[in-house]
Design an enzyme around this catalytic site. Sequence first.
Site, PDB file in Angstrom:
ATOM      1  CG  ASP A  33      -2.352   0.905   1.395  1.00 45.44           C
ATOM      2  OD1 ASP A  33      -3.232   0.557   0.804  1.00 45.44           O
ATOM      3  OD2 ASP A  33      -1.854   2.229   1.068  1.00 45.44           O
ATOM      4  CG  ASN A  91     -12.096  -0.980   3.902  1.00 45.75           C
ATOM      5  OD1 ASN A  91     -12.368  -1.250   5.259  1.00 45.75           O
ATOM      6  ND2 ASN A  91     -11.201  -0.454   3.692  1.00 45.75           N
ATOM      7  CD  GLU A  99     -10.279   6.074   0.934  1.00 43.94           C
ATOM      8  OE1 GLU A  99      -8.917   6.046   0.541  1.00 43.94           O
ATOM      9  OE2 GLU A  99     -10.225   6.532   2.174  1.00 43.94           O
ATOM     10  CB  VAL A 100      -9.369   1.694  -4.807  1.00 42.95           C
ATOM     11  CG1 VAL A 100      -9.166   1.239  -6.315  1.00 42.95           C
ATOM     12  CG2 VAL A 100      -8.671   2.881  -4.205  1.00 42.95           C
ATOM     13  CG  HIS A 104      -8.859  -3.054  -2.601  1.00 41.53           C
ATOM     14  ND1 HIS A 104      -9.774  -2.452  -3.183  1.00 41.53           N
ATOM     15  CD2 HIS A 104      -8.588  -2.606  -1.212  1.00 41.53           C
ATOM     16  CE1 HIS A 104     -10.101  -1.119  -2.310  1.00 41.53           C
ATOM     17  NE2 HIS A 104      -9.478  -1.704  -1.147  1.00 41.53           N
ATOM     18  CG  MET A 105      -7.712  -9.129   1.943  1.00 35.58           C
ATOM     19  SD  MET A 105      -7.528 -10.894   2.121  1.00 35.58           S
ATOM     20  CE  MET A 105      -9.220 -11.437   2.055  1.00 35.58           C
TER      21      MET A 105
HETATM   22  P1  5GP Z   1      -9.723   1.396   0.479  1.00 32.71           P
HETATM   23  O1  5GP Z   1     -10.157   2.448   1.354  1.00 32.71           O
HETATM   24  O2  5GP Z   1     -10.340   1.388  -0.935  1.00 32.71           O
HETATM   25  O3  5GP Z   1     -10.127  -0.094   1.095  1.00 32.71           O
HETATM   26  O4  5GP Z   1      -8.449   1.105   0.208  1.00 32.71           O
HETATM   27  C1  5GP Z   1      -7.637   1.742  -0.860  1.00 32.71           C
HETATM   28  C2  5GP Z   1      -6.206   1.490  -0.439  1.00 32.71           C
HETATM   29  O5  5GP Z   1      -5.429   1.921  -1.521  1.00 32.71           O
HETATM   30  C3  5GP Z   1      -5.841   2.731   0.598  1.00 32.71           C
HETATM   31  O6  5GP Z   1      -5.143   2.165   1.873  1.00 32.71           O
HETATM   32  C4  5GP Z   1      -4.636   3.609  -0.093  1.00 32.71           C
HETATM   33  O7  5GP Z   1      -3.550   3.961   0.712  1.00 32.71           O
HETATM   34  C5  5GP Z   1      -4.378   2.604  -1.576  1.00 32.71           C
HETATM   35  N1  5GP Z   1      -3.918   3.193  -2.458  1.00 32.71           N
HETATM   36  C6  5GP Z   1      -4.358   4.479  -3.004  1.00 32.71           C
HETATM   37  N2  5GP Z   1      -3.880   4.949  -4.298  1.00 32.71           N
HETATM   38  C7  5GP Z   1      -2.677   4.035  -4.253  1.00 32.71           C
HETATM   39  C8  5GP Z   1      -1.515   4.009  -5.318  1.00 32.71           C
HETATM   40  O8  5GP Z   1      -1.651   4.552  -6.339  1.00 32.71           O
HETATM   41  N3  5GP Z   1      -0.773   2.800  -4.890  1.00 32.71           N
HETATM   42  C9  5GP Z   1      -0.837   1.992  -4.040  1.00 32.71           C
HETATM   43  N4  5GP Z   1       0.322   0.817  -3.735  1.00 32.71           N
HETATM   44  N5  5GP Z   1      -1.981   2.202  -3.108  1.00 32.71           N
HETATM   45  C10 5GP Z   1      -2.867   3.006  -3.125  1.00 32.71           C
END
Ligand code: 5GP
Length: 120
Positions: A33, A91, A99-100, A104-105
């Site tokens: 991450d 999430n 957020e994305v 993903h895990m």
């Molecule tokens: P979510 O909130 O969707 O469960 O987690 C998304 C994760 O993606 C977050 O922990 C954030 O730090 C990570 N993330 C966002 N943009 C990038 C990126 O460009 N590269 C990497 N390696 N992680 C990212």
Amino acid sequence: MTYDPDNIFAKILRGEIPNTTVFEDDHVLCFDDLYPQMPVHCLIIPKGEYTDLSDFSANATAEELTAFHRAIAKVVEVKGLSDDGYRAICNTKIHGGQEVPHFHMHILGGEKCPPMIVKG
Ligand code: 5GP
């Protein structure tokens, strides 16, 4: 939810954005991450276009499902989390704080995780 091919993880899969790869096979990519919340903070993603855990669980092929679960074990081994353990989080959608919008895990470890839910 329709899959958005412009999400950040889709760009990582296409090689448009760099990543620090921990493990990869035909179906799965695992990388660190960018904003780690723990000493170890990896993300495991399928290469297929799945928006979230529900989508993946319902629609992934048996091969993809198996590969994803095997990848968890692989990452745990590579990151040395077997003995002391780790936390796995998916999430999901708005209430889950996703957020994305590419499934993903999170694999978090390297020290004791804080309480999972803090009620104020
Ligand atoms: P979510 O909130 O969707 O469960 O987690 C998304 C994760 O993606 C977050 O922990 C954030 O730090 C990570 N993330 C966002 N943009 C990038 C990126 O460009 N590269 C990497 N390696 N992680 C990212």
